[in-house]
Design a protein around this motif. Sequence first.
Motif, PDB file in Angstrom:
ATOM      1  N   PHE A   1      -0.502  -1.610  -0.571  1.00  0.00           N
ATOM      2  CA  PHE A   1       0.580  -0.953  -1.303  1.00  0.00           C
ATOM      3  C   PHE A   1       0.676   0.527  -0.918  1.00  0.00           C
ATOM      4  O   PHE A   1       1.768   1.055  -0.689  1.00  0.00           O
ATOM      5  CB  PHE A   1       0.343  -1.100  -2.806  1.00  0.00           C
ATOM      6  CG  PHE A   1       1.394  -0.448  -3.655  1.00  0.00           C
ATOM      7  CD1 PHE A   1       2.603  -1.087  -3.894  1.00  0.00           C
ATOM      8  CD2 PHE A   1       1.181   0.804  -4.219  1.00  0.00           C
ATOM      9  CE1 PHE A   1       3.583  -0.486  -4.678  1.00  0.00           C
ATOM     10  CE2 PHE A   1       2.149   1.410  -5.004  1.00  0.00           C
ATOM     11  CZ  PHE A   1       3.354   0.760  -5.236  1.00  0.00           C
ATOM     12  N   ILE A   2      -0.461   1.188  -0.824  1.00  0.00           N
ATOM     13  CA  ILE A   2      -0.472   2.614  -0.465  1.00  0.00           C
ATOM     14  C   ILE A   2       0.051   2.809   0.958  1.00  0.00           C
ATOM     15  O   ILE A   2       0.839   3.727   1.230  1.00  0.00           O
ATOM     16  CB  ILE A   2      -1.887   3.189  -0.611  1.00  0.00           C
ATOM     17  CG1 ILE A   2      -2.303   3.194  -2.090  1.00  0.00           C
ATOM     18  CG2 ILE A   2      -1.976   4.596  -0.030  1.00  0.00           C
ATOM     19  CD1 ILE A   2      -3.762   3.518  -2.309  1.00  0.00           C
ATOM     20  N   LEU A   3      -0.383   1.969   1.873  1.00  0.00           N
ATOM     21  CA  LEU A   3       0.088   2.076   3.256  1.00  0.00           C
ATOM     22  C   LEU A   3       1.606   1.950   3.326  1.00  0.00           C
ATOM     23  O   LEU A   3       2.279   2.675   4.076  1.00  0.00           O
ATOM     24  CB  LEU A   3      -0.573   0.996   4.114  1.00  0.00           C
ATOM     25  CG  LEU A   3      -2.039   1.217   4.472  1.00  0.00           C
ATOM     26  CD1 LEU A   3      -2.652  -0.056   5.065  1.00  0.00           C
ATOM     27  CD2 LEU A   3      -2.201   2.374   5.453  1.00  0.00           C
ATOM     28  N   ASP A   4       2.153   1.047   2.546  1.00  0.00           N
ATOM     29  CA  ASP A   4       3.596   0.835   2.550  1.00  0.00           C
ATOM     30  C   ASP A   4       4.333   1.986   1.877  1.00  0.00           C
ATOM     31  O   ASP A   4       5.254   2.581   2.464  1.00  0.00           O
ATOM     32  CB  ASP A   4       3.922  -0.483   1.837  1.00  0.00           C
ATOM     33  CG  ASP A   4       5.418  -0.730   1.722  1.00  0.00           C
ATOM     34  OD1 ASP A   4       6.132  -0.533   2.730  1.00  0.00           O
ATOM     35  OD2 ASP A   4       5.876  -1.118   0.629  1.00  0.00           O
ATOM     36  N   GLN A   5       3.924   2.335   0.670  1.00  0.00           N
ATOM     37  CA  GLN A   5       4.681   3.286  -0.134  1.00  0.00           C
ATOM     38  C   GLN A   5       4.531   4.730   0.328  1.00  0.00           C
ATOM     39  O   GLN A   5       5.473   5.522   0.220  1.00  0.00           O
ATOM     40  CB  GLN A   5       4.256   3.171  -1.603  1.00  0.00           C
ATOM     41  CG  GLN A   5       4.608   1.836  -2.238  1.00  0.00           C
ATOM     42  CD  GLN A   5       6.109   1.603  -2.310  1.00  0.00           C
ATOM     43  OE1 GLN A   5       6.855   2.438  -2.813  1.00  0.00           O
ATOM     44  NE2 GLN A   5       6.558   0.476  -1.776  1.00  0.00           N
ATOM     45  N   HIS A   6       3.372   5.082   0.839  1.00  0.00           N
ATOM     46  CA  HIS A   6       3.113   6.480   1.186  1.00  0.00           C
ATOM     47  C   HIS A   6       3.124   6.765   2.690  1.00  0.00           C
ATOM     48  O   HIS A   6       3.281   7.924   3.092  1.00  0.00           O
ATOM     49  CB  HIS A   6       1.777   6.928   0.595  1.00  0.00           C
ATOM     50  CG  HIS A   6       1.761   6.932  -0.900  1.00  0.00           C
ATOM     51  ND1 HIS A   6       2.280   7.952  -1.657  1.00  0.00           N
ATOM     52  CD2 HIS A   6       1.313   6.000  -1.791  1.00  0.00           C
ATOM     53  CE1 HIS A   6       2.149   7.678  -2.946  1.00  0.00           C
ATOM     54  NE2 HIS A   6       1.560   6.496  -3.062  1.00  0.00           N
ATOM     55  N   PHE A   7       2.940   5.725   3.494  1.00  0.00           N
ATOM     56  CA  PHE A   7       2.845   5.956   4.937  1.00  0.00           C
ATOM     57  C   PHE A   7       3.824   5.110   5.760  1.00  0.00           C
ATOM     58  O   PHE A   7       3.820   5.185   6.987  1.00  0.00           O
ATOM     59  CB  PHE A   7       1.407   5.687   5.409  1.00  0.00           C
ATOM     60  CG  PHE A   7       0.398   6.629   4.826  1.00  0.00           C
ATOM     61  CD1 PHE A   7       0.123   7.854   5.425  1.00  0.00           C
ATOM     62  CD2 PHE A   7      -0.262   6.305   3.648  1.00  0.00           C
ATOM     63  CE1 PHE A   7      -0.804   8.723   4.880  1.00  0.00           C
ATOM     64  CE2 PHE A   7      -1.189   7.176   3.092  1.00  0.00           C
ATOM     65  CZ  PHE A   7      -1.464   8.396   3.706  1.00  0.00           C
TER      66      PHE A   7
END
Length: 387
Positions: free
Chosen positions: A324-330
């Motif tokens: 989720f972090i990879l998608d939303q922030h990066f």
Amino acid sequence: MDVYYFDNAASSWPKPPGVAEAMVEAMAAYGANPGRGSHRMAVEASKSMFRTRKKLATLFGIRNPNDIAFALNTTMALNTAILGFVKPGDHVVCTAVEHNSVRRPLEWLKSEKGVRVTYVTLSEDGSLDPMDVKRAMEPNTRLIVANHSSNLLGSVLPIEDIGGIAKAHGAALLVDAAQTAGVLEIDVARMGIDMLAFPGHKALYGPQGTGGLYISPELEVDPIIVGGTGSQSEAIGQPTVRPDRYESGTQNGPGIAGLGAGLDFVLHETPANIHTKEWTLTQRLMEGLLRMGGMRVLGPSVGTQRTGIVSFVTEDIDSAELSFILDQHFRIAVRAGYHCTPLAHRTAGTEATGAVRASVGAFSTTEHVEYFLESMKQILQSYRNKG
């Protein structure tokens, strides 16, 4: 779309430019029903399908293109092969890293048709000893099912060795080429493959809703869908002629035209060159992840043969949260969870955690990999600082 795409094991993206163009042309210029009429548009639609069939035959070393039946995806192809070939009371051997597209039909046959199934165990890294397959064979073994490469571990199985075992025991070999069609060389005759299930939307660079099943002319497989084929319409029963026997209903003409354009790309670039590029990127990705510490990369070790799949778990952060972090922030697209293959997760020892899967493709670049690694460093540093 401004995204760093690492989900090629699910569907390749982007597609070669000619794919969308071929689909648009099919709809705009000859969007009639293939095999259902004699007017010029219907004939051209049929010709387009056959051109794609011939390209597939060239890629897989198949002598007669009509032994290839189109399907919506690998799952449909595998169901046709398994449910149409295995009979009540038969015994089936398959590996313990198979996708649910294999496991679920086999488990249904176990519970409903009295079929016995033996799952051959593999090493934690996904490697298989062919002698374990040989030891699992029984007098009534009708079919061996093996994926060419695990969609979780990236390991490559010794298909030619397994094909020899199948022939020696009078069994058929079904290969799931979901992760290798278009990336690794496949020659059905040399490798002893009796049935080959493949997707169009992964490394063949066609659209979703395309794929197929090669069936050896020496095998008789019952269709699992029957109906109108445009041939032998006066007969009550399903046609016996191939590929009509396995292609009831209107086929995905525009999609198959797009698949033909994807195959043009693969045949021009060659699977060997595509694999070499993916191999280089995969090795860099593995090395970079391992240097971060607290990281476990699943499947074969660095320097060992594998496809462009790198699945991993880290002790610092849950796999779903990391995705989720990879998608939303990066803006990095990966796949987290169980990847429809609980058997492979059991083999890898990740049943409790799942894993993050990053998978490269023909359009991945060194810059993409370096950005992925730098993003991972930032995320891990943030979580470790909190600790």
